[in-house]
Design a protein around this motif. Sequence first.
Motif, PDB file in Angstrom:
ATOM      1  N   GLY A 141      51.920 -40.586  70.742  1.00 42.82           N
ATOM      2  CA  GLY A 141      53.195 -41.162  70.332  1.00 42.82           C
ATOM      3  C   GLY A 141      53.349 -40.900  68.848  1.00 42.82           C
ATOM      4  N   ALA A 142      54.165 -41.684  68.181  1.00 44.59           N
ATOM      5  CA  ALA A 142      54.367 -41.496  66.749  1.00 44.59           C
ATOM      6  C   ALA A 142      54.776 -42.825  66.141  1.00 44.59           C
ATOM      7  CB  ALA A 142      55.459 -40.463  66.495  1.00 44.59           C
ATOM      8  N   ILE A 143      54.527 -42.947  64.827  1.00 47.01           N
ATOM      9  CA  ILE A 143      55.037 -44.103  64.092  1.00 47.01           C
ATOM     10  C   ILE A 143      56.458 -43.751  63.646  1.00 47.01           C
ATOM     11  CG2 ILE A 143      54.737 -45.592  62.082  1.00 47.01           C
ATOM     12  CD1 ILE A 143      52.165 -45.948  63.303  1.00 47.01           C
ATOM     13  N   LYS A 174      56.427 -45.484  68.579  1.00 46.18           N
ATOM     14  CA  LYS A 174      57.443 -45.140  69.584  1.00 46.18           C
ATOM     15  C   LYS A 174      56.921 -43.978  70.424  1.00 46.18           C
ATOM     16  CE  LYS A 174      59.883 -41.667  66.835  1.00 46.18           C
ATOM     17  NZ  LYS A 174      61.175 -41.076  66.479  1.00 46.18           N
ATOM     18  N   ASN A 175      57.600 -43.686  71.512  1.00 38.20           N
ATOM     19  CA  ASN A 175      57.329 -42.504  72.352  1.00 38.20           C
ATOM     20  C   ASN A 175      55.896 -42.449  72.877  1.00 38.20           C
ATOM     21  OD1 ASN A 175      59.881 -41.802  71.572  1.00 38.20           O
ATOM     22  ND2 ASN A 175      59.322 -39.948  70.479  1.00 38.20           N
ATOM     23  N   ALA A 176      55.213 -43.574  73.000  1.00 33.14           N
ATOM     24  CA  ALA A 176      53.811 -43.532  73.412  1.00 33.14           C
ATOM     25  C   ALA A 176      53.687 -43.743  74.918  1.00 33.14           C
ATOM     26  CB  ALA A 176      53.004 -44.590  72.680  1.00 33.14           C
ATOM     27  N   ASN A 177      52.850 -42.929  75.585  1.00 33.29           N
ATOM     28  CA  ASN A 177      52.619 -43.200  77.008  1.00 33.29           C
ATOM     29  C   ASN A 177      51.508 -44.227  77.209  1.00 33.29           C
ATOM     30  OD1 ASN A 177      50.434 -41.597  76.516  1.00 33.29           O
ATOM     31  ND2 ASN A 177      51.168 -39.846  77.697  1.00 33.29           N
ATOM     32  N   THR A 178      50.769 -44.562  76.118  1.00 34.51           N
ATOM     33  CA  THR A 178      49.895 -45.742  76.151  1.00 34.51           C
ATOM     34  C   THR A 178      50.784 -46.916  75.720  1.00 34.51           C
ATOM     35  OG1 THR A 178      47.964 -44.412  75.607  1.00 34.51           O
ATOM     36  CG2 THR A 178      47.758 -46.752  75.234  1.00 34.51           C
ATOM     37  N   VAL A 179      51.395 -47.563  76.735  1.00 29.39           N
ATOM     38  CA  VAL A 179      52.522 -48.460  76.458  1.00 29.39           C
ATOM     39  C   VAL A 179      52.139 -49.683  75.635  1.00 29.39           C
ATOM     40  CG1 VAL A 179      53.910 -47.729  78.439  1.00 29.39           C
ATOM     41  CG2 VAL A 179      52.220 -49.549  78.730  1.00 29.39           C
ATOM     42  N   GLU A 180      50.829 -50.031  75.641  1.00 32.00           N
ATOM     43  CA  GLU A 180      50.390 -51.185  74.845  1.00 32.00           C
ATOM     44  C   GLU A 180      50.749 -51.017  73.371  1.00 32.00           C
ATOM     45  OE1 GLU A 180      48.596 -49.623  77.067  1.00 32.00           O
ATOM     46  OE2 GLU A 180      47.654 -51.063  78.427  1.00 32.00           O
ATOM     47  N   LEU A 181      50.872 -49.763  72.915  1.00 29.23           N
ATOM     48  CA  LEU A 181      51.083 -49.509  71.489  1.00 29.23           C
ATOM     49  C   LEU A 181      52.530 -49.670  71.056  1.00 29.23           C
ATOM     50  CD1 LEU A 181      49.036 -46.202  71.090  1.00 29.23           C
ATOM     51  CD2 LEU A 181      48.235 -48.538  70.749  1.00 29.23           C
ATOM     52  N   ILE A 182      53.464 -49.504  71.995  1.00 29.18           N
ATOM     53  CA  ILE A 182      54.879 -49.397  71.636  1.00 29.18           C
ATOM     54  C   ILE A 182      55.360 -50.666  70.942  1.00 29.18           C
ATOM     55  CG2 ILE A 182      57.229 -49.236  72.588  1.00 29.18           C
ATOM     56  CD1 ILE A 182      56.095 -47.291  74.672  1.00 29.18           C
ATOM     57  N   GLY A 183      56.041 -50.448  69.801  1.00 22.73           N
ATOM     58  CA  GLY A 183      56.631 -51.553  69.063  1.00 22.73           C
ATOM     59  C   GLY A 183      55.681 -52.237  68.092  1.00 22.73           C
ATOM     60  N   ALA A 234      48.658 -40.512  63.324  1.00 23.04           N
ATOM     61  CA  ALA A 234      49.586 -39.400  63.580  1.00 23.04           C
ATOM     62  C   ALA A 234      49.620 -39.091  65.066  1.00 23.04           C
ATOM     63  CB  ALA A 234      49.161 -38.160  62.788  1.00 23.04           C
ATOM     64  N   ASN A 235      50.638 -38.377  65.457  1.00 25.63           N
ATOM     65  CA  ASN A 235      50.770 -37.924  66.836  1.00 25.63           C
ATOM     66  C   ASN A 235      49.595 -37.020  67.202  1.00 25.63           C
ATOM     67  OD1 ASN A 235      52.047 -35.304  68.410  1.00 25.63           O
ATOM     68  ND2 ASN A 235      52.590 -37.256  69.304  1.00 25.63           N
ATOM     69  N   ASP A 236      49.125 -37.108  68.439  1.00 21.71           N
ATOM     70  CA  ASP A 236      47.927 -36.339  68.808  1.00 21.71           C
ATOM     71  C   ASP A 236      48.159 -34.823  68.818  1.00 21.71           C
ATOM     72  OD1 ASP A 236      49.480 -36.502  71.100  1.00 21.71           O
ATOM     73  OD2 ASP A 236      47.982 -37.598  72.275  1.00 21.71           O
ATOM     74  N   ALA A 237      49.377 -34.380  69.165  1.00 28.31           N
ATOM     75  CA  ALA A 237      49.645 -32.936  69.087  1.00 28.31           C
ATOM     76  C   ALA A 237      49.623 -32.471  67.637  1.00 28.31           C
ATOM     77  CB  ALA A 237      50.991 -32.602  69.733  1.00 28.31           C
ATOM     78  N   ASN A 238      50.114 -33.312  66.737  1.00 26.47           N
ATOM     79  CA  ASN A 238      50.051 -32.973  65.315  1.00 26.47           C
ATOM     80  C   ASN A 238      48.602 -32.886  64.842  1.00 26.47           C
ATOM     81  OD1 ASN A 238      52.783 -32.866  65.188  1.00 26.47           O
ATOM     82  ND2 ASN A 238      53.056 -34.619  63.853  1.00 26.47           N
ATOM     83  N   CYS A 239      47.754 -33.796  65.329  1.00 20.61           N
ATOM     84  CA  CYS A 239      46.338 -33.752  64.958  1.00 20.61           C
ATOM     85  C   CYS A 239      45.706 -32.443  65.442  1.00 20.61           C
ATOM     86  CB  CYS A 239      45.587 -34.942  65.543  1.00 20.61           C
ATOM     87  SG  CYS A 239      46.036 -36.510  64.774  1.00 20.61           S
ATOM     88  N   PHE A 240      46.072 -32.020  66.652  1.00 16.89           N
ATOM     89  CA  PHE A 240      45.578 -30.746  67.182  1.00 16.89           C
ATOM     90  C   PHE A 240      45.909 -29.591  66.226  1.00 16.89           C
ATOM     91  CE2 PHE A 240      47.423 -26.973  69.221  1.00 16.89           C
ATOM     92  CZ  PHE A 240      46.291 -26.370  69.716  1.00 16.89           C
ATOM     93  N   VAL A 241      47.151 -29.523  65.774  1.00 17.77           N
ATOM     94  CA  VAL A 241      47.571 -28.423  64.895  1.00 17.77           C
ATOM     95  C   VAL A 241      46.860 -28.506  63.555  1.00 17.77           C
ATOM     96  CG1 VAL A 241      49.518 -27.177  63.949  1.00 17.77           C
ATOM     97  CG2 VAL A 241      49.851 -28.593  65.956  1.00 17.77           C
ATOM     98  N   LEU A 242      46.730 -29.732  63.041  1.00 19.87           N
ATOM     99  CA  LEU A 242      46.057 -29.902  61.745  1.00 19.87           C
ATOM    100  C   LEU A 242      44.614 -29.418  61.819  1.00 19.87           C
ATOM    101  CD1 LEU A 242      46.313 -30.940  58.860  1.00 19.87           C
ATOM    102  CD2 LEU A 242      45.696 -33.222  59.697  1.00 19.87           C
ATOM    103  N   SER A 243      43.948 -29.735  62.918  1.00 17.43           N
ATOM    104  CA  SER A 243      42.575 -29.271  63.110  1.00 17.43           C
ATOM    105  C   SER A 243      42.498 -27.750  63.117  1.00 17.43           C
ATOM    106  CB  SER A 243      42.030 -29.818  64.439  1.00 17.43           C
ATOM    107  OG  SER A 243      40.882 -29.107  64.845  1.00 17.43           O
ATOM    108  N   GLU A 244      43.361 -27.129  63.907  1.00 23.88           N
ATOM    109  CA  GLU A 244      43.308 -25.671  64.037  1.00 23.88           C
ATOM    110  C   GLU A 244      43.733 -24.968  62.745  1.00 23.88           C
ATOM    111  OE1 GLU A 244      41.977 -23.898  66.428  1.00 23.88           O
ATOM    112  OE2 GLU A 244      41.410 -25.708  67.513  1.00 23.88           O
ATOM    113  N   ALA A 245      44.640 -25.597  61.972  1.00 21.49           N
ATOM    114  CA  ALA A 245      45.073 -24.995  60.710  1.00 21.49           C
ATOM    115  C   ALA A 245      44.030 -25.197  59.615  1.00 21.49           C
ATOM    116  CB  ALA A 245      46.406 -25.598  60.272  1.00 21.49           C
ATOM    117  N   THR A 246      43.247 -26.277  59.705  1.00 20.75           N
ATOM    118  CA  THR A 246      42.276 -26.582  58.650  1.00 20.75           C
ATOM    119  C   THR A 246      41.045 -25.674  58.760  1.00 20.75           C
ATOM    120  OG1 THR A 246      43.001 -28.884  58.561  1.00 20.75           O
ATOM    121  CG2 THR A 246      40.834 -28.389  57.630  1.00 20.75           C
TER     122      THR A 246
END
Length: 299
Positions: free
Chosen positions: A66-68, A76-85, A103-115
Amino acid sequence: MRIGIDLGGTKIEGIAIDENGVERQRLRVPTPKGSYAAVVQAITSLVADIEKAYGEKGSVGVGIPGAISPATGLVKNANTVELIGHPLDKDLSRALDREVRVANDANCFVLSEATDGAGAGGQVVFGVIVGTGVGGGIVVDGRLLTGAHAIAGEWGHNPLAWPRDDERPGHPCFCGRPGCNESFLAGPSLARDHRLATGQDLKAQEIAERAEGGDPQAIATMVRYEDRLARALAVIINVLDPDFVVLGGGVSNIDRLYREVPLVLPKYVFSDKVTTPIVKAKFGDSSGVRGAAWLWPKR
Ligand SMILES: [Zn+2]
């Protein structure tokens, strides 16, 4: 030491990496169900356990599905619904008595691969997760581009580019609009396309294996898929012109994509020559948790 936490629907994984990105600890616990406070507590305990094993305190970054929201400061936008709000970053910062980055998990993926992964050294890296869904993210000069709505790089719910007549209006999508990239490119979408064309019920990886074995129907499905992936990526390349496109997620394990998609790209990218490397994630399933740790970048 940098601690990265990957909060998933079934498990919470934590790692510690040193200044050189070498993994020193890894622990995982099941994700508590039904209670936000229990999720915060589980992450707090995991960090404490890692620090105890390592014998040192560290910075903490957390990847979430999801994302802050920049507008509200709440998840917001989290499929782990406990987090929403909830203001997860603030609550974890308080619980751990230090600033925690989320951060969003897809963003973390990109940051890892770019780093220090497959996109290392690139000024602009576009990372794509193609699995049960389609996500993405953008890193520029080693930093995540989050965006004004925290949706930068989310190309999964853009419409498939240059649709052919038999691709219109496209399959329905949970986002409410038909014909999204995700509805053509996710692993289950590839399987559906093959099923509709042949009546065979195969998983994405099985279709790719049959194609490599010379099965003409599987080859036809893969050729359709590669043309669609090339169209979807060409739109990104025309806007962002990244130094690398890094693929992750289950579909990224299909090796022929790295051979075939670059051959199709020149049909769609607005350039006399297209050399954008399409590369496979170096750290595989570990990219998310590594990228969470790299939310605190190298000094
Ligand atoms: Zn959609």
